[in-house]
Design a protein around this motif. Structure first.
Motif, PDB file in Angstrom:
ATOM      1  N   ARG A 256       3.051   0.171   5.223  1.00 60.14           N
ATOM      2  CA  ARG A 256       3.119   1.608   5.516  1.00 60.14           C
ATOM      3  C   ARG A 256       1.725   2.237   5.519  1.00 60.14           C
ATOM      4  NH1 ARG A 256       6.057   2.168   8.731  1.00 60.14           N
ATOM      5  NH2 ARG A 256       5.839   4.401   8.557  1.00 60.14           N
ATOM      6  N   VAL A 257       0.898   1.885   4.535  1.00 60.35           N
ATOM      7  CA  VAL A 257      -0.466   2.428   4.488  1.00 60.35           C
ATOM      8  C   VAL A 257      -1.233   1.978   5.725  1.00 60.35           C
ATOM      9  CG1 VAL A 257      -2.664   2.357   3.243  1.00 60.35           C
ATOM     10  CG2 VAL A 257      -0.519   2.681   1.982  1.00 60.35           C
ATOM     11  N   ALA A 258      -1.098   0.722   6.105  1.00 61.27           N
ATOM     12  CA  ALA A 258      -1.765   0.223   7.305  1.00 61.27           C
ATOM     13  C   ALA A 258      -1.307   0.987   8.544  1.00 61.27           C
ATOM     14  CB  ALA A 258      -1.494  -1.272   7.464  1.00 61.27           C
ATOM     15  N   HIS A 259      -0.014   1.257   8.611  1.00 59.86           N
ATOM     16  CA  HIS A 259       0.522   2.025   9.739  1.00 59.86           C
ATOM     17  C   HIS A 259      -0.141   3.403   9.826  1.00 59.86           C
ATOM     18  CE1 HIS A 259       3.411   3.904  12.447  1.00 59.86           C
ATOM     19  NE2 HIS A 259       3.533   4.872  11.550  1.00 59.86           N
ATOM     20  N   TYR A 260      -0.164   4.125   8.715  1.00 58.01           N
ATOM     21  CA  TYR A 260      -0.750   5.467   8.732  1.00 58.01           C
ATOM     22  C   TYR A 260      -2.259   5.445   8.899  1.00 58.01           C
ATOM     23  CZ  TYR A 260       3.800   7.300   7.464  1.00 58.01           C
ATOM     24  OH  TYR A 260       5.129   7.632   7.465  1.00 58.01           O
TER      25      TYR A 260
ATOM     26  N   ASP B 246      -6.354  -2.383  -4.497  1.00 61.09           N
ATOM     27  CA  ASP B 246      -7.013  -1.607  -5.546  1.00 61.09           C
ATOM     28  C   ASP B 246      -8.004  -0.573  -5.021  1.00 61.09           C
ATOM     29  OD1 ASP B 246      -5.630  -2.873  -7.678  1.00 61.09           O
ATOM     30  OD2 ASP B 246      -6.878  -4.640  -7.362  1.00 61.09           O
ATOM     31  N   VAL B 247      -7.982  -0.324  -3.730  1.00 64.79           N
ATOM     32  CA  VAL B 247      -8.841   0.687  -3.114  1.00 64.79           C
ATOM     33  C   VAL B 247      -8.062   1.997  -3.030  1.00 64.79           C
ATOM     34  CG1 VAL B 247     -10.003   1.332  -0.964  1.00 64.79           C
ATOM     35  CG2 VAL B 247     -10.187  -1.010  -1.826  1.00 64.79           C
ATOM     36  N   PRO B 248      -8.682   3.123  -3.424  1.00 62.99           N
ATOM     37  CA  PRO B 248      -7.971   4.407  -3.332  1.00 62.99           C
ATOM     38  C   PRO B 248      -7.463   4.684  -1.914  1.00 62.99           C
ATOM     39  CG  PRO B 248      -9.956   4.661  -4.628  1.00 62.99           C
ATOM     40  CD  PRO B 248     -10.008   3.271  -4.011  1.00 62.99           C
ATOM     41  N   LEU B 249      -6.261   5.213  -1.848  1.00 64.36           N
ATOM     42  CA  LEU B 249      -5.636   5.513  -0.554  1.00 64.36           C
ATOM     43  C   LEU B 249      -6.491   6.464   0.275  1.00 64.36           C
ATOM     44  CD1 LEU B 249      -1.949   5.870  -1.738  1.00 64.36           C
ATOM     45  CD2 LEU B 249      -3.015   3.896  -0.630  1.00 64.36           C
ATOM     46  N   ALA B 250      -7.189   7.367  -0.376  1.00 59.84           N
ATOM     47  CA  ALA B 250      -8.045   8.315   0.349  1.00 59.84           C
ATOM     48  C   ALA B 250      -9.135   7.583   1.129  1.00 59.84           C
ATOM     49  CB  ALA B 250      -8.658   9.322  -0.618  1.00 59.84           C
ATOM     50  N   ASN B 251      -9.546   6.419   0.670  1.00 57.31           N
ATOM     51  CA  ASN B 251     -10.567   5.641   1.387  1.00 57.31           C
ATOM     52  C   ASN B 251     -10.077   5.178   2.754  1.00 57.31           C
ATOM     53  OD1 ASN B 251     -11.929   5.961  -1.017  1.00 57.31           O
ATOM     54  ND2 ASN B 251     -12.501   3.818  -1.201  1.00 57.31           N
ATOM     55  N   TYR B 252      -8.779   5.166   2.948  1.00 50.47           N
ATOM     56  CA  TYR B 252      -8.203   4.789   4.237  1.00 50.47           C
ATOM     57  C   TYR B 252      -7.913   6.012   5.103  1.00 50.47           C
ATOM     58  CZ  TYR B 252      -7.727   0.247   2.088  1.00 50.47           C
ATOM     59  OH  TYR B 252      -7.997  -0.939   1.457  1.00 50.47           O
ATOM     60  N   GLY B 253      -8.350   7.173   4.655  1.00 48.77           N
ATOM     61  CA  GLY B 253      -8.159   8.393   5.426  1.00 48.77           C
ATOM     62  C   GLY B 253      -6.804   9.036   5.241  1.00 48.77           C
ATOM     63  N   LEU B 254      -6.070   8.623   4.211  1.00 49.07           N
ATOM     64  CA  LEU B 254      -4.748   9.206   3.990  1.00 49.07           C
ATOM     65  C   LEU B 254      -4.901  10.540   3.275  1.00 49.07           C
ATOM     66  CD1 LEU B 254      -2.673   6.074   2.995  1.00 49.07           C
ATOM     67  CD2 LEU B 254      -3.075   7.045   5.245  1.00 49.07           C
ATOM     68  N   ASP B 255      -4.535  11.602   3.974  1.00 47.19           N
ATOM     69  CA  ASP B 255      -4.644  12.943   3.423  1.00 47.19           C
ATOM     70  C   ASP B 255      -3.259  13.452   3.032  1.00 47.19           C
ATOM     71  OD1 ASP B 255      -3.405  13.518   5.830  1.00 47.19           O
ATOM     72  OD2 ASP B 255      -5.167  14.458   6.721  1.00 47.19           O
TER      73      ASP B 255
ATOM     74  N   VAL C 198       2.176  14.636  -4.783  1.00 48.36           N
ATOM     75  CA  VAL C 198       1.072  14.664  -5.739  1.00 48.36           C
ATOM     76  C   VAL C 198       0.937  13.327  -6.463  1.00 48.36           C
ATOM     77  CG1 VAL C 198       2.367  15.613  -7.691  1.00 48.36           C
ATOM     78  CG2 VAL C 198      -0.064  16.097  -7.478  1.00 48.36           C
ATOM     79  N   LEU C 199       2.004  12.550  -6.501  1.00 52.15           N
ATOM     80  CA  LEU C 199       1.954  11.233  -7.132  1.00 52.15           C
ATOM     81  C   LEU C 199       0.875  10.361  -6.507  1.00 52.15           C
ATOM     82  CD1 LEU C 199       3.206   9.064  -9.025  1.00 52.15           C
ATOM     83  CD2 LEU C 199       4.669   8.447  -7.087  1.00 52.15           C
ATOM     84  N   LEU C 200       0.668  10.503  -5.202  1.00 53.81           N
ATOM     85  CA  LEU C 200      -0.309   9.666  -4.517  1.00 53.81           C
ATOM     86  C   LEU C 200      -1.741   9.979  -4.920  1.00 53.81           C
ATOM     87  CD1 LEU C 200       1.299   9.415  -0.983  1.00 53.81           C
ATOM     88  CD2 LEU C 200       1.590   7.948  -2.969  1.00 53.81           C
ATOM     89  N   TRP C 201      -1.960  11.092  -5.573  1.00 47.30           N
ATOM     90  CA  TRP C 201      -3.286  11.394  -6.109  1.00 47.30           C
ATOM     91  C   TRP C 201      -3.368  10.958  -7.571  1.00 47.30           C
ATOM     92  CZ3 TRP C 201      -1.587  13.461  -1.788  1.00 47.30           C
ATOM     93  CH2 TRP C 201      -2.515  13.696  -0.753  1.00 47.30           C
ATOM     94  N   ASP C 202      -2.235  10.940  -8.234  1.00 51.29           N
ATOM     95  CA  ASP C 202      -2.201  10.492  -9.631  1.00 51.29           C
ATOM     96  C   ASP C 202      -2.283   8.970  -9.734  1.00 51.29           C
ATOM     97  OD1 ASP C 202      -1.945  13.132 -10.427  1.00 51.29           O
ATOM     98  OD2 ASP C 202       0.239  13.005 -10.625  1.00 51.29           O
ATOM     99  N   VAL C 203      -1.581   8.283  -8.882  1.00 56.50           N
ATOM    100  CA  VAL C 203      -1.623   6.818  -8.796  1.00 56.50           C
ATOM    101  C   VAL C 203      -2.093   6.496  -7.385  1.00 56.50           C
ATOM    102  CG1 VAL C 203       0.057   6.298 -10.595  1.00 56.50           C
ATOM    103  CG2 VAL C 203       0.873   6.748  -8.325  1.00 56.50           C
ATOM    104  N   ASP C 204      -3.398   6.436  -7.207  1.00 61.87           N
ATOM    105  CA  ASP C 204      -3.984   6.504  -5.870  1.00 61.87           C
ATOM    106  C   ASP C 204      -4.335   5.168  -5.224  1.00 61.87           C
ATOM    107  OD1 ASP C 204      -6.129   5.900  -7.495  1.00 61.87           O
ATOM    108  OD2 ASP C 204      -7.513   7.248  -6.468  1.00 61.87           O
ATOM    109  N   THR C 205      -3.761   4.076  -5.705  1.00 62.67           N
ATOM    110  CA  THR C 205      -3.960   2.789  -5.051  1.00 62.67           C
ATOM    111  C   THR C 205      -2.597   2.151  -4.805  1.00 62.67           C
ATOM    112  OG1 THR C 205      -4.072   1.498  -7.092  1.00 62.67           O
ATOM    113  CG2 THR C 205      -6.158   2.438  -6.276  1.00 62.67           C
ATOM    114  N   VAL C 206      -2.569   1.189  -3.921  1.00 63.96           N
ATOM    115  CA  VAL C 206      -1.319   0.465  -3.674  1.00 63.96           C
ATOM    116  C   VAL C 206      -0.855  -0.225  -4.951  1.00 63.96           C
ATOM    117  CG1 VAL C 206      -0.294  -1.494  -2.438  1.00 63.96           C
ATOM    118  CG2 VAL C 206      -1.654   0.188  -1.187  1.00 63.96           C
ATOM    119  N   SER C 207      -1.788  -0.810  -5.694  1.00 62.86           N
ATOM    120  CA  SER C 207      -1.413  -1.496  -6.944  1.00 62.86           C
ATOM    121  C   SER C 207      -0.781  -0.536  -7.945  1.00 62.86           C
ATOM    122  CB  SER C 207      -2.629  -2.167  -7.578  1.00 62.86           C
ATOM    123  OG  SER C 207      -3.058  -3.246  -6.795  1.00 62.86           O
ATOM    124  N   ALA C 208      -1.411   0.617  -8.147  1.00 56.38           N
ATOM    125  CA  ALA C 208      -0.886   1.589  -9.111  1.00 56.38           C
ATOM    126  C   ALA C 208       0.441   2.167  -8.637  1.00 56.38           C
ATOM    127  CB  ALA C 208      -1.908   2.701  -9.348  1.00 56.38           C
ATOM    128  N   LEU C 209       0.543   2.439  -7.347  1.00 53.29           N
ATOM    129  CA  LEU C 209       1.778   2.983  -6.804  1.00 53.29           C
ATOM    130  C   LEU C 209       2.896   1.952  -6.880  1.00 53.29           C
ATOM    131  CD1 LEU C 209       3.153   5.403  -5.516  1.00 53.29           C
ATOM    132  CD2 LEU C 209       2.287   4.640  -3.297  1.00 53.29           C
TER     133      LEU C 209
END
Length: 90
Positions: free
Chosen positions: A23-27, A38-47, A69-80
């Motif tokens: 899903r992250v790759a798709h977006y 382990d890379v923050p989702l924001a690094n992939y341009g996910l706003d 807001v969860l995606l900012w609290d747990v901001d990596t694929v691993s944490a999510l």
């Protein structure tokens, strides 16, 4: 893993992680192989727009209700993955 409804199968952390990476790759419009867990989702341009969309996907496909807001609290694929696996187990 396809976008088939995952609620019909046991939600293991591995299945959740694989689905999230897709899903992250798709977006992010990149191949899934480029998504590092382990890379923050924001690094992939996910706003915030993508956060809302991904939360909708999580609800639709995994049957778990989460707030964007969860995606900012747990901001990596691993944490999510860990968070969603705990929710699925509850």
């Amino acid at each position: 893993m396809s976008d088939a409804d995952l609620t019909a199968i046991p939600l293991t952390p591995e299945k959740i992680r694989s689905w999230l990476i897709e899903r992250v790759a798709h977006y992010a419009m990149v191949p899934a192989e480029e998504i590092e867990p382990d890379v923050p989702l924001a690094n992939y341009g996910l706003d915030s727009v993508y956060a809302f969309a991904l939360c909708g996907d999580i609800e639709d496909m995994l049957g778990l209700l989460v707030e964007p807001v969860l995606l900012w609290d747990v901001d990596t694929v691993s944490a999510l993955t860990a968070h969603l696996a705990a929710l699925a187990a509850a």
